[in-house]
Scaffold this active site. Structure first.
Site, PDB file in Angstrom:
ATOM      1  CB  VAL A   1     -25.100  14.354 -38.430  1.00 31.22           C
ATOM      2  CG1 VAL A   1     -24.355  15.817 -39.158  1.00 31.22           C
ATOM      3  CG2 VAL A   1     -23.901  13.734 -37.517  1.00 31.22           C
TER       4      VAL A   1
ATOM      5  CG  ASP B   1     -33.773   9.813 -43.853  1.00 28.07           C
ATOM      6  OD1 ASP B   1     -32.836  10.101 -43.221  1.00 28.07           O
ATOM      7  OD2 ASP B   1     -34.009   8.601 -44.065  1.00 28.07           O
TER       8      ASP B   1
ATOM      9  CB  THR C   1     -16.410  11.663 -41.109  1.00 27.26           C
ATOM     10  OG1 THR C   1     -17.009  12.585 -39.898  1.00 27.26           O
ATOM     11  CG2 THR C   1     -14.954  11.575 -40.773  1.00 27.26           C
TER      12      THR C   1
ATOM     13  CB  CYS D   1     -17.269   9.309 -34.656  1.00 23.74           C
ATOM     14  SG  CYS D   1     -18.883  10.457 -35.032  1.00 23.74           S
TER      15      CYS D   1
END
Length: 448
Positions: free
Chosen positions: A36, A54, A143, A283
């Site tokens: 993402v 990161d 999410t 997901c």
């Protein structure tokens, strides 16, 4: 003043030139450079000064050398972003301290009991808290169930930074819609949902995303609405696929070809055409658990979602047992049989192995035989060994011909579409099982 302060007072609206100058001040930090974060950071770099952060040094080193191992960003695009746009990836906090628009794009996994694991989000929020300044904005993309951004993440930012939410700094939520391996619905073409912690900040977040997206945005009425919209996108698909998987079980028991039934039903104008299949990835196979858990806190038992998850999670074992039945019918001894499993990634033409249900097929069959060869030209050999303990076959696929009692097409990689799959059987009596339903049914013995 910080971005949020200026925008809140709407100083930028005096003249267009002030607005343009205001937008030029935006410097973006994307925290988390996975499937993402990296595509989003690369896209933002075409318009704004952008830094990718990161904690994985080897990941950062590979990106700065111009290669993305996930294959979500083409090497030429990544190298152009670094060379022409000044895009930088780093593991150092000091490199993102002068940013003023922070985007969090870290994973939201579940634990062994399928309970939401917010540790990556808490850690990323601590990172933001260490660098955020007065007037800055943080936008979450991960999410989550409704309420996580405001109830779980922002208090961490407040605690670490010493700043007060919606007074000293501001927030937004814009859920990711990345589809790994999809080269048609790339990040710049996806219409994104946006939201903000105040009406003015919602406008600003919406404008920033709109400035780099081809198909624009949908501005939600609140952060919680945006969070909820994302989680039902994946839950709806999970439920729909579960229905198709249940139909496949029914029709297989009846001796009816499920794909033929679907094609017939799809002739009606309002039939939603989906296929049965294995539901893996990060997901659809994970996110529904977030809403299931939160619903129970409010005293609501989400029966449909829970049943869909159980059904879809069991499909790998179901496929393996279907294969065993076909072997028994043909008189093939299951014990110590030779089995070729084509594909281990969770979807076709993509190196992503997260939560792949192909492993469930492997595990069930391994109870009967250890002679299972797994071949996948897309998967990373070392990663598969580390995560699943499975050694991938490294020889050319042609060297595997004529060696197996059973061949299972698990993933519809392009490389598998033009091979004669029965060539890999050691006898004409062998079993070919098509998990993806892409092979000519005259050459297979069973399919999902």
């Amino acid at each position: 003043r910080g971005l949020g302060d200026v925008y809140k007072r709407q100083v930028y609206k005096t003249e267009k030139k002030y607005y343009l100058k205001f937008m030029e001040q935006i410097k973006i930090a994307v925290i988390g450079l996975g499937y993402v974060g990296l595509p989003l950071a690369r896209l933002f770099s075409t318009k704004y000064k952008t830094v990718g952060f990161d904690m994985n040094q080897s990941r950062v080193d590979a990106l700065m050398s111009g290669h993305d191992a996930t294959l979500e960003v083409a090497d030429d695009l990544l190298q152009e972003a670094i060379r022409n746009n000044g895009f930088v990836c780093t593991t150092k906090l000091e490199d993102i301290k002068d940013c003023n628009f922070y985007v969090v794009a870290v994973p939201t996994p579940v634990d062994m009991n399928n309970r939401p694991d917010l540790k990556p989000l808490w850690s990323a929020s601590e990172t933001v808290g260490k660098v955020i300044s007065k007037g800055d904005i943080v936008v979450y993309e991960s999410t989550v169930y409704p309420g996580v951004t405001e109830e779980e993440c922002l208090p961490v930012v407040e605690r670490v930074s010493g700043l007060k939410f919606n007074e000293d700094f501001f927030a937004g939520y814009s859920p990711e819609r990345i589809n790994p391996g999809d080269k048609e619905h790339t990040v710049e073409k996806i219409k994104k949902v946006t939201s903000g912690s105040t009406p003015e900040i919602a406008d600003l977040v919406d404008n920033v995303y709109n400035s780099v997206l081809v198909n624009g945005t949908h501005k939600a009425t609140s952060i919680k609405v945006a969070e909820a919209s994302k989680i039902i996108e994946n839950s709806q698909r999970d439920v729909n696929i579960a229905f198709m998987n249940e139909l496949a079980k029914i029709f297989n028991a009846m001796g009816i070809d499920t794909n033929d039934v679907i094609e017939a039903a799809a002739s009606k104008w309002n039939f939603i055409k989906l296929k049965p299949g294995l539901v893996g990835g990060h997901c659809i196979s994970v996110d529904p658990y977030y809403l299931i858990q939160k619903a129970q806190v409010y005293g609501v038992l989400p029966r449909v979602m829970s049943a869909a998850r159980r059904l879809n999670d069991g499909m790998g074992d179901y496929v393996a047992n279907q294969v065993i039945k076909l072997m028994n019918k043909k008189g093939i001894l299951v014990k110590n049989s030779n089995i070729l499993l084509l594909g281990i990634t969770f979807k076709e033409n993509c190196p992503d192995i997260r939560n792949t249900k192909i492993v469930d097929i492997y595990s069930t069959l391994q109870e009967y035989t250890s002679n299972i060869v797994v071949y996948d030209p897309w998967a990373n050999i070392d990663r598969v060994k580390h995560v699943y303990g499975i050694k991938l076959e490294t020889q050319n696929i042609d060297t595997l011909k004529g060696k197996f009692d059973v061949v299972i097409l698990g993933v519809a990689h392009n490389e598998f579409k033009n091979i004669n799959i029965r060539d890999f059987l050691s006898t004409s009596n062998g079993v070919v099982y098509d998990v993806k339903g892409i092979l000519d049914k005259t050459i297979i013995d069973g399919r999902l």
